[in-house]
Design an enzyme around this catalytic site. Structure first.
Site, short mmCIF file in Angstrom:
data_model
loop_
_atom_site.label_atom_id
_atom_site.label_comp_id
_atom_site.label_asym_id
_atom_site.label_seq_id
_atom_site.Cartn_x
_atom_site.Cartn_y
_atom_site.Cartn_z
N GLY A 1 27.76 -11.49 -14.10
CA GLY A 1 26.65 -11.29 -13.09
C GLY A 1 26.61 -9.85 -12.90
CG HIS B 1 23.65 -4.95 -22.57
ND1 HIS B 1 24.38 -4.53 -23.84
CD2 HIS B 1 22.71 -5.77 -22.90
CE1 HIS B 1 23.49 -5.09 -24.89
NE2 HIS B 1 22.49 -5.44 -24.34
CG ASP C 1 2.35 -0.14 -24.76
OD1 ASP C 1 3.26 -0.68 -25.45
OD2 ASP C 1 1.97 0.91 -25.44
CG HIS D 1 13.33 -4.94 -27.47
ND1 HIS D 1 14.08 -5.76 -28.35
CD2 HIS D 1 14.39 -4.59 -26.69
CE1 HIS D 1 15.24 -5.95 -28.15
NE2 HIS D 1 15.51 -5.38 -27.04
CG ASP E 1 5.63 -0.20 -29.49
OD1 ASP E 1 4.96 -0.29 -30.66
OD2 ASP E 1 5.20 -0.44 -28.57
CG ASP F 1 29.93 -7.70 -12.16
OD1 ASP F 1 29.59 -7.01 -13.12
OD2 ASP F 1 31.23 -8.19 -12.13
NE ARG G 1 20.72 -2.92 -25.95
CZ ARG G 1 21.77 -2.53 -26.64
NH1 ARG G 1 22.30 -1.41 -26.71
NH2 ARG G 1 22.29 -3.42 -27.49
CG ASN H 1 28.00 -3.47 -24.41
OD1 ASN H 1 26.69 -3.66 -24.31
ND2 ASN H 1 28.78 -4.19 -23.64
CB SER I 1 31.67 -5.76 -15.04
OG SER I 1 30.44 -6.40 -15.77
CB THR J 1 2.58 2.52 -27.78
OG1 THR J 1 2.84 1.32 -27.51
CG2 THR J 1 1.15 3.00 -28.19
CB VAL K 1 29.22 -9.48 -18.83
CG1 VAL K 1 30.70 -9.50 -19.06
CG2 VAL K 1 28.41 -9.34 -20.04
#
Ligand code: HEM
Ligand SMILES: *[C@@H]1O[C@H](CO)[C@@H](O)[C@H](O)[C@H]1NC(C)=O
Ligand SMILES: *[C@@H]1O[C@H](CO)[C@@H](O)[C@H](O)[C@H]1NC(C)=O
Ligand SMILES: *[C@@H]1O[C@H](CO)[C@@H](O)[C@H](O)[C@H]1NC(C)=O
Ligand SMILES: *[C@@H]1O[C@H](CO)[C@@H](O)[C@H](O)[C@H]1NC(C)=O
Length: 326
Positions: A80, A74, A254, A201, A246, A82, A70, A102, A84, A249, A78
């Site tokens: 690209g 994220h 999966d 997810h 999930d 980089d 994640r 965030n 940041s 599992t 924002v």
């Protein structure tokens, strides 16, 4: 002969010059290509050093795999990819960590900082934090049984953060399917990429405030599933109580996430909209039928996401530590 040589030479110069101009014409900074061999000569042990560090963190806490995937997402949405997202507040920098999507939610910055310290000890000043985020996401996928892919490298780190863009460009759990499709399309990712990437997810957790409205109010939710979730997520209070994205599992990468959607057991509203009678239903069904298609689509979409507006060449910098500019 000499004249011919000269002519040939200037012809190739013109060609390479116009190629360069072509690559530079669309954006203010030139879009150089990333490369899988970027550190082969300057830091041959970079990837193995990162992997050792990431694997150690994930064996301490399985959820970290989800958090690292994640974090890369994220970062990339924002300015690209980089790094940041990793910058702290200072007098001149307003951190992206305060964005609604965030705050009290992103995790794993210290794991990236530790990996960076290990890499700095073998090759100081060579490997960017943005590349470490990209490699960590791949290593995290592999560590929990997900697909592997060749990570493209050569991103440089930003010297700025953009809180406003984090708030406006990171998708929200309240977005409609069309909004999600648009938000990803703005980053050069199509609906299929969006569905495949949402498949991450299949691991990780979400806080009560992100699914409360759905488990109390939604009609497109399995009643038993909703009722079980209400035990851990009261109508008021308990905002940060966790539930697995999930349920079936939670720690394995999966395709069960997609099966959940067809059974109306998506945790977030933004999960369930992917199977709600719209254009992405068929993709969800395809990923249930053929897990290998999900895996390969996920891998390609991660490479594509990792390629969003990379900072390259002499732009940006190689940070010494990931939470502050040099
Ligand atoms: C389609 C739009 C998306 C929305 C609206 C969305 C929203 C969310 C939300 C609300 C959470 C829970 C955060 C919390 O409660 O603290 C979450 C968790 C997570 N998201 Fe997404 N997400 C989206 C797409 C993605 C993509 C593209 C990826 C990765 C490629 C991703 C990876 C994850 C992971 C792995 C977690 C669990 C993190 C953890 O346990 O630390 N998500 N997402
Ligand atoms: C996503 O797209 C919608 C419209 O398509 C837009 O209103 C929204 O601001 C975008 N970003 C987020 C974070 O929702
Ligand atoms: C359910 O929906 C109503 C009407 O939109 C809203 O006022 C209420 O806060 C929602 N309940 C929860 C638990 O989100
Ligand atoms: C909801 O899920 C439960 C098991 O989790 C299942 O037994 C039940 O049949 C489902 N309900 C519907 C309407 O599909
Ligand atoms: C950035 O913030 C984190 C979390 O508060 C902290 O651990 C880290 O040391 C900070 N970095 C700098 C350079 O101050």
């Amino acid at each position: 002969m000499e004249g011919l040589n000269m002519k040939y030479h200037s012809f190739t110069s013109v060609v390479s010059l116009s190629l360069l101009l072509l690559l530079c014409s669309t954006t203010t900074t030139c879009k150089a290509q990333l490369s899988s061999t970027f550190y082969d000569s300057t830091c041959p042990t970079a990837l193995s050093t990162i992997q050792t560090s990431i694997n150690a963190a994930i064996s301490q806490e399985t959820r970290m795999a989800a958090s690292l995937i994640r974090l890369h997402f994220h970062d990339c949405f924002v300015q690209g990819c980089d790094a940041s997202i990793l910058l702290n507040d200072t007098a001149t920098i307003t951190s992206e960590k305060a964005a609604l999507q965030n705050v009290n939610s992103i995790r794993g910055e210290n794991v990236i900082e530790d990996a960076k310290a290990q890499v700095e000890s073998v090759c100081p000043g060579v490997v960017s934090c943005a590349d470490i985020l990209a490699v960590a996401a791949r290593d995290a996928s592999v560590a929990v049984g997900g697909p592997s892919w060749t990570v493209m490298l050569g991103r440089r780190d930003s010297t700025t953060a953009n809180l406003a863009e984090a708030n406006s460009d990171l998708p929200l759990f309240t977005n409609t399917l069309q909004e999600l499709i648009d938000n990803f399309s703005n980053k050069g990712l199509n609906a299929r990429d969006m569905v495949a990437l949402s498949g991450s997810h299949t691991i990780g957790q979400a806080q009560c405030f992100t699914f409360r409205d759905r488990i109390y109010n939604a009609t497109n939710i399995n009643a038993t599933f909703a009722s079980n979730l209400r035990n851990g997520c009261p109508q008021s209070g308990g905002n940060s109580n966790l539930a697995p994205l999930d349920t079936v599992t939670p720690n394995a990468f999966d395709n069960n996430y997609f099966t959940n959607l067809v059974e109306q057991k998506g945790l977030l509203a933004s999960d369930q909209v992917l199977f709600s009678g719209g254009e992405t239903d068929s993709i969800v069904n395809e990923y249930i039928t053929t897990a290998s298609t999900f895996n390969s689509d996920f891998a390609s979409a991660m490479v594509k996401m990792g390629n969003i507006e990379p900072t390259t060449g002499s732009a940006g910098e190689i940070r010494r530590i990931c939470s502050a500019v040099n």
